[in-house]
Design an enzyme around this catalytic site. Structure first.
Site, PDB file in Angstrom:
ATOM      1  CG  ASN A 309      22.957  34.516   6.869  1.00 36.79           C
ATOM      2  OD1 ASN A 309      22.066  33.895   7.248  1.00 36.79           O
ATOM      3  ND2 ASN A 309      23.727  35.142   7.685  1.00 36.79           N
ATOM      4  CG  ASP A 373      29.817  38.319   8.370  1.00 37.48           C
ATOM      5  OD1 ASP A 373      30.799  38.039   8.989  1.00 37.48           O
ATOM      6  OD2 ASP A 373      28.768  37.496   8.035  1.00 37.48           O
ATOM      7  CB  CYS A 399      34.862  34.832  12.021  1.00 41.68           C
ATOM      8  SG  CYS A 399      35.734  35.139  10.426  1.00 41.68           S
TER       9      CYS A 399
END
Length: 442
Positions: A309, A373, A399
């Protein structure tokens, strides 16, 4: 016979204590945070700046859990929730708060976490925001068969409960499902084998609106016919997944699923992990490219790279990208995406980034810039290797804000200081906090 005396236990008739508190923030669950007699007090549904009368539910050594009885002074940021199930559904925690105020409160929450590690001033940049409704390209609903009534319910879990809130629409789901979901609820309840339906997933993969039914056993022919008719009438595609078998379209037509990012076509399967908020994903990738200040000679290491991504868009701005991911299937998808987009300066490999032995196999000195990430657990072991890194910039996409704060201490010990930080409003109306932080070696 001797009759033994048994003392009767007195019932606890003590009424829960009512307290009055002033809310000064929110916590990771979206509950209001106050102080009462030296303890932290949490009040669900309360907003910063409000005064509440609340009933003490739990009085622990260091905190109080209270239930709001009456809002004595309401915040100007309070609004009527747009969803009629907001008070009972566990999917959203902050619909009673105006969207911009949610961002402000979440930023204050992150600042509070960093202040605990003596970092009181953060270099905030403009936070990334998009649409606050109909932003989810993937939604999962639970199913519950009520045998006595011979009725199938679909919906979301209630707050603090395993019980279901039956819904016929969701304001966070992609716009095409606003009408489809209502019709789907009625259609599923008409199935012959409806008691075997376990979950329902809604996927908006342009140009298709896809419904995935997860069932305990294969659908009978009669139900397949009904679902086929439903898909034709509602302009959608129905997949059925039974047991551990992959989800298959009931019309037998194979479809190539993909999303576009900065001119690239990213292929995926329904079971793959992808970002469910496409609008914010694109903004996040654009900001990553900007913050890393990529140069044609840069070699970039993308850790927890998934199916590429970030790696693939980044590869268009630098010499080389190496992506490392723990999932073999995700690595295979990343390699496929690189090939189909004719990107030859990408290399992907499978490694468990939570294993010391596998981290030692990475040539840290080869890379100028690092992007990571990780999942909610963060990357503690990985960031403890930062003293071996030669990269001048590290972009951490978090996150979970608690994990970011913890891992930032390892980066700080290795000489990396926060240069930029911003929130990514990936999940409006929920308590979820997504953060991007750029660390520069000084």
């Amino acid at each position: 016979m001797v009759k033994l005396f048994s003392a009767t236990h007195k019932k606890n008739t003590k009424q829960p204590k009512a307290i009055e508190v002033i809310i000064d923030g929110i916590n990771h669950q979206g509950h209001g945070v106050a102080r009462h007699q030296g303890k932290v007090c949490f009040v669900e549904g309360a907003l910063p700046g409000e005064t509440w009368r609340a009933k003490v539910v739990e009085d622990k050594k260091h905190f109080i859990q209270a239930q709001g009885l009456k809002c004595l002074t309401a915040s100007a940021d309070r609004q009527t929730p747009p969803c009629k199930w907001a008070e009972t559904c566990g999917g959203c925690q902050l619909q009673h708060m105006q969207p911009q105020a949610q961002i402000t409160a979440k930023q204050s929450f992150v600042e509070g976490l960093f202040s605990k590690v003596k970092l009181h001033t953060l270099p905030w940049q403009t936070n990334l925001q998009g649409d606050d409704l109909h932003y989810r390209n993937r939604v999962r609903l639970a199913a519950w068969y009520e045998g006595k009534q011979d009725k199938l319910h679909i919906g979301f879990r209630q707050k603090r409960s395993k019980k279901l809130v039956a819904v016929d629409r969701c304001l966070l789901a992609a716009k095409p499902f606003e009408t489809i979901l209502s019709a789907l609820r009625l259609q599923l309840d008409s199935l012959k084998d409806k008691k075997y339906v376990q979950h329902v997933e809604l996927h908006q993969v342009d140009p298709w609106s896809i419904i995935v039914l997860r069932v305990a056993q294969p659908c009978c022919r009669e139900d397949i016919q009904r679902l086929t008719q439903f898909s034709e009438q509602n302009n959608c595609v129905v997949f059925v997944q039974s047991g551990t078998s992959p989800a298959l379209p009931i019309d037998g037509v194979a479809r190539e699923l993909s999303y576009s990012i900065l001119g690239l076509k990213m292929h995926f399967e329904l079971a793959d992990f992808i970002q469910v908020n496409h609008q914010m994903n694109q903004q996040m990738i654009e900001q990553a490219i900007s913050w890393l200040d990529l140069q044609p000679s840069d070699k970039v290491l993308d850790l927890f790279c998934g199916s590429g991504n970030f790696s693939l868009p980044i590869s268009q701005h630098c010499q080389f990208v190496a992506g490392i991911e723990g999932s073999e299937s995700a690595v295979q998808r990343a390699q496929h995406n690189a090939q189909t987009n004719q990107l030859k300066n990408c290399q992907f490999s499978t490694k468990n980034l939570a294993e010391q032995a596998e981290l030692k196999q990475i040539n840290w000195g080869e890379y100028d810039k690092i992007l990571l990430d990780p999942s909610r657990d963060g990357a503690a072991l990985l960031c403890q290797q930062a003293h071996n890194w030669q990269a001048n910039s590290v972009l951490y996409i978090a996150c979970d804000a608690n994990s970011l704060v913890r891992d930032s201490q390892f980066l700080d010990d290795a000489g990396y200081k926060i240069s930029k930080i911003a929130l990514v409003d990936m999940f409006p109306h929920t308590a979820h906090v997504e953060t991007m932080a750029l660390f520069k070696r000084v």
